[in-house]
Motif scaffolding. Structure first.
Motif, short mmCIF file in Angstrom:
data_model
loop_
_atom_site.label_atom_id
_atom_site.label_comp_id
_atom_site.label_asym_id
_atom_site.label_seq_id
_atom_site.Cartn_x
_atom_site.Cartn_y
_atom_site.Cartn_z
N GLN A 2 33.45 33.65 42.22
CA GLN A 2 32.66 32.54 41.69
C GLN A 2 31.23 32.56 42.22
O GLN A 2 30.29 32.17 41.51
CB GLN A 2 33.33 31.20 42.03
N THR A 31 31.57 26.32 37.83
CA THR A 31 31.50 27.38 38.84
C THR A 31 31.29 26.80 40.23
O THR A 31 31.95 27.22 41.20
CB THR A 31 30.36 28.35 38.50
N GLN A 89 39.78 32.05 31.75
CA GLN A 89 39.66 31.02 32.80
C GLN A 89 40.50 29.79 32.48
O GLN A 89 41.23 29.28 33.33
CB GLN A 89 38.19 30.62 32.97
N GLN A 118 29.45 34.80 39.97
CA GLN A 118 29.16 34.14 38.70
C GLN A 118 27.97 33.18 38.83
O GLN A 118 27.12 33.11 37.94
CB GLN A 118 30.39 33.38 38.22
N ALA A 157 37.26 35.30 36.41
CA ALA A 157 35.87 35.39 36.87
C ALA A 157 35.38 36.84 36.85
O ALA A 157 34.24 37.12 36.45
CB ALA A 157 35.75 34.80 38.27
N ASN A 178 38.69 34.31 45.01
CA ASN A 178 38.03 33.54 43.96
C ASN A 178 36.68 33.00 44.41
O ASN A 178 35.75 32.87 43.61
CB ASN A 178 38.93 32.39 43.51
#
Length: 307
Positions: A152, A117, A251, A155, A100, A148
């Motif tokens: 995320q 996502t 990923q 993202q 990510a 994470n």
């Protein structure tokens, strides 16, 4: 004088009676054995020797048992070690976090999959909690998933800004509504779940109560963490025809390795989690499929390895 003579007569009678009855008394009562002078010390020495022998034997058996246990653990090796597979899964999980961050640094927002996502955000939130309470505890994995979630979220922000800049306000509004509904449902489940579980278990409803009280049942994170991973596998299956230029190599490499490691790890933790095992097998297959397509596209020159 008369009294003295009377006492002498009675005394003589008693003496005569004692003399006559002595052989009978002697025959009636068993003779006591006469022990040699060294008998008592010998008995004590024998007792001490036996006690020492018993203690030595018990210590030997204990040492043997400990040795066998240590040997058994040594023979187990990495294949049966929850710590080894947990560490491998955590490293693969850090690969997802790194993916990510890598995508945010080197890839444009157009390659971000909003479905994947969003699922990853829910998935990592649940697994951060799962890794913290599972036995043996996996703090490396918990920290990985907490990181994470942050990656995320970044993202998701990039993808939504990109869509807004391209006039896709309606899609952004729809995604926002879905996210709010998911957050509300999660909050209600978190608050009301324990009360519903207690009511079902207390009602003694047979199999239903047994399932509700299970260590990895539907009222525990041991159940919902694997279920969130089913969403990842489902997202991979729904995107089987996804263009390879939109498949993130880092990923999907991390997802494939995660599926591999956790398929074994889930059978070594407490409580054993068969749901987690099955979903990781599915994740390994679906993510491995996308990864193979991506690698094949790079190998055949259809796209650059930098994409």
């Amino acid at each position: 004088m008369q009294q003295l003579q009377s006492l002498m007569r009675h005394g003589g009678m008693r003496s005569a009676f004692a003399v006559r009855t002595a052989p009978l008394m002697k025959a009636a009562s068993p003779a006591l054995p006469v022990l040699p002078k060294t008998s008592l010390p010998n008995i004590a020495q024998i007792a001490m020797r036996r006690a020492m022998s018993t203690d030595v034997k018990a210590a030997g058996e204990k040492a043997k048992s400990a040795g066998e246990k240590a040997g058994g653990e040594a023979k187990k090796g990495w294949l049966h070690s929850a710590e080894w597979w947990g560490a491998a899964g955590a490293i693969a999980g850090w690969g997802m976090t790194g993916a990510a961050i890598y995508d945010a640094s080197f890839q444009g927002p157009e390659v971000i999959s909003l479905n994947m996502t969003g699922v990853m955000m829910v998935y990592s939130t649940l697994f951060a909690r799962w890794a913290f309470i599972v036995k043996p505890q996996n703090l490396l994995l918990s920290a990985c998933h907490a990181s994470n979630v942050i990656a995320q979220c970044n993202q998701m922000r990039r993808a939504l800004n990109y869509k807004l800049e391209n006039g896709e306000e309606e899609q952004v509004a729809d995604i926002t509504k879905k996210a709010a509904a998911t957050a509300a449902a999660g909050a209600v489940t978190f608050v009301g779940g324990p009360m519903v579980q207690s009511a079902i278990v207390g009602a003694d409803l047979g199999m239903l109560s047994t399932i509700a009280a299970a260590p990895a049942g539907p009222f525990t994170v041991h159940f919902w963490a694997p279920m969130s991973k089913w969403l990842i596998s489902g997202a991979s299956f729904l995107d089987l025809d996804r263009p390879t230029e939109k498949v993130s190599l880092p990923q999907y490499s991390a997802l494939t390795l995660t599926g591999l490691f956790f398929s074994r790890y889930s059978l070594l933790v407490t409580p054993v989690n068969y749901t987690l095992c099955s979903v990781n097998i599915a994740l390994f297959l679906s993510s491995g499929y996308h990864l193979a397509r991506k690698v094949n596209a790079i190998a055949t020159g259809k796209e650059s390895s930098k994409e």
